[in-house]
Design a protein around this motif. Sequence first.
Motif, short mmCIF file in Angstrom:
data_model
loop_
_atom_site.label_atom_id
_atom_site.label_comp_id
_atom_site.label_asym_id
_atom_site.label_seq_id
_atom_site.Cartn_x
_atom_site.Cartn_y
_atom_site.Cartn_z
N HIS A 1 1.03 -1.71 -0.19
CA HIS A 1 0.24 0.12 0.09
C HIS A 1 0.71 1.73 -0.47
CE1 HIS A 1 -3.25 1.88 0.27
NE2 HIS A 1 -3.36 3.61 1.07
N ALA A 2 0.37 2.11 -0.42
CA ALA A 2 1.09 3.22 -0.38
C ALA A 2 0.14 4.60 0.03
CB ALA A 2 1.31 4.16 -2.05
N HIS A 3 0.68 5.05 0.95
CA HIS A 3 0.10 6.63 1.49
C HIS A 3 0.57 8.01 1.31
CE1 HIS A 3 -2.73 8.83 4.45
NE2 HIS A 3 -1.55 9.43 4.65
N ARG B 1 0.24 3.91 -9.50
CA ARG B 1 -0.73 2.86 -9.68
C ARG B 1 -0.21 2.25 -10.76
NH1 ARG B 1 -4.97 2.04 -8.08
NH2 ARG B 1 -5.45 3.91 -7.14
N GLU B 2 0.54 2.04 -11.67
CA GLU B 2 1.28 1.08 -12.14
C GLU B 2 2.49 0.18 -11.66
OE1 GLU B 2 3.83 3.09 -15.32
OE2 GLU B 2 2.72 4.47 -15.37
N ALA B 3 2.34 0.14 -10.59
CA ALA B 3 3.12 -1.23 -9.57
C ALA B 3 2.04 -1.84 -8.98
CB ALA B 3 4.15 -0.58 -8.76
N GLY B 4 0.93 -1.63 -8.92
CA GLY B 4 -0.20 -2.29 -7.96
C GLY B 4 -0.31 -2.25 -7.12
N ALA B 5 0.07 -0.72 -6.13
CA ALA B 5 -0.53 -0.89 -4.61
C ALA B 5 -1.36 0.05 -4.76
CB ALA B 5 0.58 -0.28 -4.11
N THR B 6 -2.56 -0.34 -3.63
CA THR B 6 -3.56 -0.16 -3.79
C THR B 6 -2.96 1.96 -2.90
OG1 THR B 6 -3.46 -1.07 -1.17
CG2 THR B 6 -4.90 -1.54 -2.92
N LEU B 7 -3.91 2.75 -2.92
CA LEU B 7 -3.37 4.52 -2.90
C LEU B 7 -4.62 4.64 -1.33
CD1 LEU B 7 -2.54 5.67 -5.93
CD2 LEU B 7 -0.45 4.02 -4.70
N SER B 8 -3.69 5.96 -0.81
CA SER B 8 -4.98 6.50 -0.02
C SER B 8 -3.69 7.65 0.23
CB SER B 8 -5.02 5.89 1.79
OG SER B 8 -3.69 5.26 2.07
#
Length: 311
Positions: free
Chosen positions: A137-139, A154-161
Amino acid sequence: MPRDIDVLVLGGAGVDTVVHVPRLPLPFADSHMIRPGITTRAGQSGDFVALGLAALGLRTHHMDLIGDDHEGDLVRALHRDHGIPLTALPHPAGTKRAVNLVAPDGRRQSLYDATRADGPDRLPEAAVRRLAAASRHAHVVITHPWAHALPLLREAGATLSTDLHDWDGADPYHEAYALAADLVFLSAAALADPERTMRGIAARGRARTVVATAGADGALLLADGELSHVAAAEPPGPVVDTNGAGDAFAAGFLFGLLNGEDPRRCARYGAVAGAHACTVPSTRTGAVTRTDLLARAAGTDPAQGLRPPAG
């Protein structure tokens, strides 16, 4: 690549000078004698989120642009002392700084040095991609220039907050963050119609969950189109400073999210973490621990202990 970072925190590293004032707004006068005084310490939004996540046992990595200056040394020392890996990219304008005026009732007013926001518009893509690919995940903190990293994340596939803080619902600066994130936090303080703003974010962007915090009035939670109210948690001690409460809320919520909890449970964790932060003087750091968070969220004595959630 194995995702051995639970949360990658991007942006929001800096130094605050905390000034205790008799009340807010501060009455005009030539001078004021203040106690307990003036303290400069490392810790802005991204730092506090990273500290909160690490205290809850999540593998955390922080990345930001930091100057080769005394303030940058304070930020590096903060992360080193708490065992949080920090990727410090060079910032020619210096480390971000702010002044926080703190009243006896814990309310605060922040003054940000806008000159420290100047600097490069682009980030080293290879470094961002490498860390993003290793993160669950990335914040993303809404400090310049992290909006440019959103497509890479987004390209790396991590969810974002992200946290929009006291967004008024109209300032276009915040929109890139609001519409790119899967989970959006914001304060209800400047919103005439919080529900309308929250539903607008969900309708126009990617977010399935939007949380608007409202201090002692709790928070509004919009999850999969359903709006509900989350009660504020009882602080475990006297409220001395609200600085960092929203960052603590985000850390508690993300702890629940990454442990597979439902949004209401995540919001309960956030409320407990935020209430704890209000009892910590702004001159020091002291995030809620995993044991205390779980116990207080369950309404039990932390000393009794609880079995932590899976994950």
